[in-house]
Design an enzyme around this catalytic site. Structure first.
Site, PDB file in Angstrom:
ATOM      1  N   LYS A 213      69.476   9.883 -28.001  1.00 35.93           N
ATOM      2  CA  LYS A 213      70.340  10.877 -28.643  1.00 35.93           C
ATOM      3  C   LYS A 213      71.673  11.091 -27.927  1.00 35.93           C
ATOM      4  O   LYS A 213      72.648  11.525 -28.543  1.00 35.93           O
ATOM      5  CB  LYS A 213      69.601  12.218 -28.717  1.00 35.93           C
ATOM      6  CG  LYS A 213      68.440  12.223 -29.699  1.00 35.93           C
ATOM      7  CD  LYS A 213      68.934  12.433 -31.120  1.00 35.93           C
ATOM      8  CE  LYS A 213      67.782  12.662 -32.092  1.00 35.93           C
ATOM      9  NZ  LYS A 213      68.278  12.820 -33.472  1.00 35.93           N
TER      10      LYS A 213
ATOM     11  N   SER B 119      65.333  19.656 -32.603  1.00 39.74           N
ATOM     12  CA  SER B 119      63.953  19.849 -32.152  1.00 39.74           C
ATOM     13  C   SER B 119      63.797  19.465 -30.691  1.00 39.74           C
ATOM     14  O   SER B 119      62.704  19.502 -30.162  1.00 39.74           O
ATOM     15  CB  SER B 119      63.005  19.026 -33.016  1.00 39.74           C
ATOM     16  OG  SER B 119      63.280  17.647 -32.861  1.00 39.74           O
TER      17      SER B 119
ATOM     18  N   GLU C  55      57.435   5.876 -39.420  1.00 42.25           N
ATOM     19  CA  GLU C  55      57.300   7.324 -39.578  1.00 42.25           C
ATOM     20  C   GLU C  55      55.866   7.744 -39.310  1.00 42.25           C
ATOM     21  O   GLU C  55      54.934   6.957 -39.528  1.00 42.25           O
ATOM     22  CB  GLU C  55      57.655   7.741 -41.017  1.00 42.25           C
ATOM     23  CG  GLU C  55      59.116   7.561 -41.393  1.00 42.25           C
ATOM     24  CD  GLU C  55      59.409   8.122 -42.780  1.00 42.25           C
ATOM     25  OE1 GLU C  55      58.803   7.638 -43.767  1.00 42.25           O
ATOM     26  OE2 GLU C  55      60.224   9.070 -42.882  1.00 42.25           O
TER      27      GLU C  55
ATOM     28  N   GLY D 207      54.845  12.671 -42.149  1.00 49.41           N
ATOM     29  CA  GLY D 207      56.282  12.851 -42.419  1.00 49.41           C
ATOM     30  C   GLY D 207      56.885  11.594 -43.003  1.00 49.41           C
ATOM     31  O   GLY D 207      57.838  11.045 -42.455  1.00 49.41           O
TER      32      GLY D 207
ATOM     33  N   ASP E  98      58.754  10.978 -45.520  1.00 49.28           N
ATOM     34  CA  ASP E  98      59.793  11.253 -46.513  1.00 49.28           C
ATOM     35  C   ASP E  98      60.711  10.054 -46.742  1.00 49.28           C
ATOM     36  O   ASP E  98      61.133   9.807 -47.881  1.00 49.28           O
ATOM     37  CB  ASP E  98      60.616  12.483 -46.101  1.00 49.28           C
ATOM     38  CG  ASP E  98      61.139  12.400 -44.687  1.00 49.28           C
ATOM     39  OD1 ASP E  98      60.320  12.238 -43.759  1.00 49.28           O
ATOM     40  OD2 ASP E  98      62.362  12.494 -44.493  1.00 49.28           O
TER      41      ASP E  98
ATOM     42  N   SER F  77      62.363   5.114 -28.251  1.00 44.70           N
ATOM     43  CA  SER F  77      63.524   5.999 -28.401  1.00 44.70           C
ATOM     44  C   SER F  77      63.625   7.115 -27.365  1.00 44.70           C
ATOM     45  O   SER F  77      64.713   7.617 -27.128  1.00 44.70           O
ATOM     46  CB  SER F  77      63.540   6.574 -29.805  1.00 44.70           C
ATOM     47  OG  SER F  77      62.353   7.303 -30.043  1.00 44.70           O
TER      48      SER F  77
END
Lengths: 326, 326
Positions: free
Chosen positions: A57, A82, A208, A212, A214, A308
């Protein structure tokens, strides 16, 4: 007939890489014979758990924040997250000589809160299952004149995240597939942009948590669809709808989505701990889980994986993975 | 007046390095700004937890086993070990096309037993607090015509372990001090031999668990003294008497011994997990514990640390370090 321009191009990722040089770590690429034998392919792990703030990030946050005007920077920046994006924006602010306000769920892991405060940021909390974090963050930003650095819905953020894949492929050369976790979709959007520009035939596989899915559903439907707020140990992927910008990239560039269960994520975290000797947080372990649990069909000979992040504290790891201790 | 010749020289370490090239990993040297800030020195971590079999022990075992005659190798090798040397000898045997018999304490960590068997070795167990592992191993070896590869009392083993310091110093240049765990004393004997040959002024600091301070007491007494079998979480250092050969090196080359408590070791393992994102086993964490707990006096500006191993399974880590889960 008109076509919408892509929100980001390979040039944007290369520009981000130049900007991140000497600021973000060029993280190592690990390789394990044991893992290769189990998976049946050569697996190359881009270790963003060793990135500054412990996750990819920082790439996107710093790239975006560094492009603000001196006046915007002087007033300060804000973010909702989060966890890892919070630390990323807090550190980016400190590196750029300004301050950050972070809107964070009440139940965010203790290590993430402490680390964010450690970088000098102010934290405002909300209830993950009740409050609307975007609205809260926008209100705080408007009130104080801050500039929001969104966690994924921004071309500079996506481009920054894409530098992880750029570095990986610079080191490994051509790969048959690239696996990356999908939360809001910024990491995979940036990585897919870089990877497909370098090697047109590379297969991009998002991962995923089952609860979750989506982005998987949205790709199947050909439009963004929502799922109930997911309850999963993969807290970095507890999102219910793909981003608009990220989905516009991912619908074109992502070839498949693999789903993994929380138990499969736990097993992958244990594997990383016991065999690779590295710490990977639940969301960061999802692509490894997909490989170990044979959730990816048609695996090529050489596979890249974005690990990640590694922000899980020892207590939570013990709760999640210490079978005999809980 | 006569002088006893040194059991190993720098040339022995260099010969071992040539032999290990392409067989052992050249492990990474990690660096952490956070750690430097806490310690007040630049700390360079030689990550032998990423070594093959998860510990430095592979260096010495392979170096020693690779020098056996074809006839000795054909008959097979044997070892006694609290864990990592077992895996090291098992893998060295496999790499050299032979088999190994390992004498191991009954209470050795499950992951170490499983990994040793995974390399094709046969395991013979004994009671750590009762049986005499050396006698048992010698009996097994004699009966079956096997050659014993000792865990530390052998010049080729010491020389092999010294390649860890050689690689570290090749990468970092001069360091003011080098910290390494002390169990039987083979790692620090080899490392001190290499380090003092390269940089005569380097300070060699060994680290022992408080309960197993036999080398500290022996250095103070000027001769090998024994302590009761130590009960410590640092299972790789649960030895009661320094080796004869290793002590003959260490009494000349080791400048100081720092002691750490089990709680300090736990804290260092947590720090490695949460901040460095790496897995370090209790014995491997002792030098880091000494730094974090300010157990080393007169710390220079640049310090090297041998993080000697990472073989701790997730359950045991949870028991040791998962504060809220136990």
């Amino acid at each position: 007939m008109t076509t919408t321009p892509e929100p980001i191009t390979f040039d944007d990722v290369r520009d981000a890489a130049a900007r991140l040089k000497g600021v973000a770590h060029r993280t190592p690429v690990l390789h394990s014979r044991t893992l290769d034998e189990i998976v049946g392919a050569e697996v190359l792990l881009k270790c963003e758990n060793f990135q500054r703030v412990g996750a990819f990030k920082f790439r996107g946050a710093y790239n975006a924040a560094s492009r603000l005007t001196p006046e915007q920077l002087a007033r300060g920046i804000a973010a909702y997250s989060s966890g890892n994006h919070a630390q990323a924006v807090a550190l980016a602010a400190r590196e750029l000589g300004t301050t950050a306000v972070i809107v964070m769920p009440e139940d965010a892991p203790a290590s993430k809160r402490a680390a964010t405060e450690g970088y000098g940021a102010e934290i405002v909390t909300y209830d993950r299952y009740g409050g609307d974090r975007v609205a809260i963050a926008e209100a705080v930003a408007a009130e104080r004149g801050l500039t929001l650095v969104p966690p994924y819905e921004h071309p500079h953020v996506m481009a920054g995240q894409g530098t992880a894949a750029l570095e990986l492929l610079e080191e490994t050369g051509e790969l048959g597939a690239l696996l990356a976790p999908v939360g809001g979709g910024g990491l995979i959007a940036g990585c897919a942009t870089a990877a497909k520009a370098l090697y047109g035939g590379i297969r991009i596989v998002g991962v995923e948590p089952e609860a979750g899915d989506d982005t998987k559903r949205s790709l199947e439907a050909g439009r963004r669809v929502s799922v109930p707020v997911p309850r999963t140990i993969a807290d970095g992927q507890a999102l219910h709808t793909p981003g608009e910008l990220t989905f516009s990239v991912n619908r074109r560039l992502v070839d498949a989505i693999a789903l993994v269960s929380d138990d499969e994520i736990r097993a992958a975290m244990r594997f990383a701990f016991e065999r690779l000797k590295i710490v990977v947080e639940p969301s960061g372990a999802t692509p490894l889980a997909a490989l170990l649990s044979r959730r990816v069909e048609g695996l090529p000979r050489r596979v890249g994986v974005i690990l990640s992040g590694g922000n899980v504290d020892a207590d939570r790891f013990a709760q999640l993975c210490g079978g005999t201790a809980v």
